[in-house]
Enzyme design. Structure first.
Site, PDB file in Angstrom:
ATOM      1  N   LYS A  79      31.114  52.777  48.122  1.00 52.83           N
ATOM      2  CA  LYS A  79      32.380  52.269  47.914  1.00 52.83           C
ATOM      3  C   LYS A  79      32.963  53.496  46.954  1.00 52.83           C
ATOM      4  CE  LYS A  79      34.704  48.399  45.499  1.00 52.83           C
ATOM      5  NZ  LYS A  79      34.646  47.228  44.845  1.00 52.83           N
ATOM      6  N   SER A 155      37.037  43.332  45.880  1.00 57.01           N
ATOM      7  CA  SER A 155      37.687  44.894  46.053  1.00 57.01           C
ATOM      8  C   SER A 155      36.812  45.726  46.870  1.00 57.01           C
ATOM      9  CB  SER A 155      37.847  45.513  44.575  1.00 57.01           C
ATOM     10  OG  SER A 155      36.456  45.777  44.112  1.00 57.01           O
ATOM     11  N   SER A 179      34.028  40.837  43.365  1.00 56.21           N
ATOM     12  CA  SER A 179      34.234  42.028  44.419  1.00 56.21           C
ATOM     13  C   SER A 179      33.516  42.427  45.489  1.00 56.21           C
ATOM     14  CB  SER A 179      34.670  43.408  43.691  1.00 56.21           C
ATOM     15  OG  SER A 179      35.904  43.264  43.031  1.00 56.21           O
TER      16      SER A 179
END
Length: 489
Positions: A79, A155, A179
């Protein structure tokens, strides 16, 4: 023996793929090339990748792997949010930042490499990770493989979309308020947030968002998540605090029966009918497995709690931008930031130290209150979200004339439960046990006692066996021979 690599990727998790590499039945290079093909097949529809790092992945795949590496040669993605991957662009989802390349690996990334993982690139995140949908002006919207009109969540939305679409069996993510678990719920995969202090955060971060944030992964199988935690858990050098690790191992926990558990069914914020159904059906499934479920009302002012969290997130974001501005020698152009970020900085970016410390003390006190409640229950259960995954733009249609209170109401009306367990530091997970009548996943959220990851993995594996999800494939998928799942009843 000759294997069809795409068939293996369609049907096997990361642990199994690593075993095939160790046995010499497939090579890491074959896996990397197949995953590249799969990624390119779905990426135009999903928009889940920030940067491809195919050449470095190919180079690593040609090097030998050690028998001790559980994920020998298995491709994955990292990520793009506060987790440097050496040589890769770091954007943090923001067009306000200068594009720079990471000069080193984050400690967790380094541990993933030591476990045999081969990073292929980086995945999308909203700006600074402060949204429950992965949409940004820099990268655009990351879409849900079950329905492209809906969000993949946030996220860690890029990670969840690619795992759900069967590109890779697992992908790295992090979680400061849900997230990992929110996108796992949106995309019909498994998301696990470990206890505070269990995972490394250095060398860049001491403690993310005052201890709210922690990293791990989104996976298709429970055992991949457990095996990844076995390979990566433990405080790194200079960590401010550390959670206990189990000497037995998390993967071993997935092979144990959890016994009859006392489960508290959280009653609280209003739920849409589909989320209420998930709560009811999840409780019934647990009771059918021999667990005792009873309702519990948590002693929590939910609205005040969310605002306390932003008393931490706001100043933390301000400090990040100030530090980046000092590093570049000029301030960050705040007009280039997302409206959501500008509102947060305007209202909470420069709180006085007393208010910030009060917020930290409040979440620590909340952790103690929750620890007392957890003497009555083994785990707490709820739906992960209050309704089905939002449509693209639904949680991102903000301008800077709105108040932070309005934004918080939008976010936490949709996602009321997950941030609580970031504040208390408890481990928590989202399991893809149910789909709505419209064919969208909606996760079951379960949280355990601090440091009791083993029990959560044991229960998760039991639920996975009772109601398997790996056979349900979204409409946008990278598989060469699988058909999309039918709509849920």
């Amino acid at each position: 023996m000759t294997h069809d690599i795409h068939s293996l990727l369609d049907t096997h998790d990361g642990v199994a793929l690593g075993q095939y590499v160790h046995a010499g039945e497939v090579s890491s290079t074959q896996l990397v090339e197949a995953v590249i093909e799969r990624l390119e097949r779905v990426e135009p529809q999903l928009n889940a990748v920030v940067e491809r790092r195919y050449d470095t992945a190919r180079e690593r795949s040609r090097q030998p792997f050690d028998i001790q590496q559980p994920f020998a040669g298995v491709p994955t993605l990292i990520k793009d949010l506060f987790s440097p991957l050496e040589g890769a662009l770091m954007t943090q989802g923001s067009r306000a930042l200068d594009p720079v390349r990471a000069p080193f690996d984050d400690e967790l990334v380094a541990r993933l490499r030591r476990a045999g993982c081969v990073p292929l690139g980086t995945t999308t995140s909203p700006e600074f990770g402060t949204s429950y949908t992965t949409e940004s002006s820099l990268h655009g919207a990351t879409r849900n493989p079950w329905n492209l009109e809906h969000s993949a969540g946030g996220s860690s939305g890029g990670a969840a979309a690619l795992v759900a679409a069967r590109v890779v069996p697992f992908a790295h993510g992090n979680d400061g308020g849900g997230s990992l678990r929110v996108p796992a719920s949106c995309c019909g995969v498994f998301g696990f947030k470990p206890s505070r202090g269990l995972m490394p955060s250095g060398p860049v971060v001491g403690e993310g968002w005052g201890g709210l944030a922690i990293s791990h992964a989104i996976t298709l199988s429970v055992r991949d998540s457990a095996a990844l935690l076995d390979a990566t858990a433990g405080a790194d050098l200079g960590a401010p605090y550390a959670a206990p690790t189990t000497p037995v191992g998390y993967l071993a926990a997935t092979e144990r029966d959890p016994g009859a558990l006392r489960i508290g069914l959280i009653e609280g914020p209003a739920l849409a009918p589909e989320a209420a159904t998930v709560a009811r059906q999840s409780a019934a499934l647990c009771e059918s497995l021999g667990h005792h479920v009873e309702p519990v009302t948590l002693p929590l002012d939910w609205e005040a709690f969310y605002h306390r969290c932003f008393d931490i997130i706001g100043p933390s974001t301000r400090e990040t931008l100030d530090s980046l501005g000092e590093m570049r020698g000029s301030p960050i152009d705040e007009q280039a930031l997302e409206p959501r970020t500008r509102v947060m900085l305007r209202e909470r970016g420069r709180l006085d130290a007393t208010r910030y410390i009060a917020a930290i003390n409040e979440i620590h006190a909340l952790g103690r209150r929750m620890a007392a409640i957890m003497q009555q229950f083994d785990v707490l259960l709820s739906p992960t979200l209050a309704r089905q995954p939002p449509r693209i733009g639904e949680l991102d249609a903000f301008d800077d004339r709105r108040s932070l209170a309005e934004i918080i109401d939008d976010f936490h009306g949709y996602c009321p439960f997950t941030a609580l367990f970031n504040a208390t530091g408890q481990p928590a997970m989202s399991l893809p046990l149910y789909w709505t009548d419209t064919g969208l996943p909606l996760g079951t959220h379960i949280a355990g006692r601090f440091g009791d990851e083993g029990l959560l993995f044991s229960l998760a594996a039991q639920l996975e066996r009772a109601q398997p999800w790996a056979g349900r494939v979204p409409r946008v998928h990278a598989g060469m021979r699988t058909a999309p799942a039918e709509r849920a009843d």
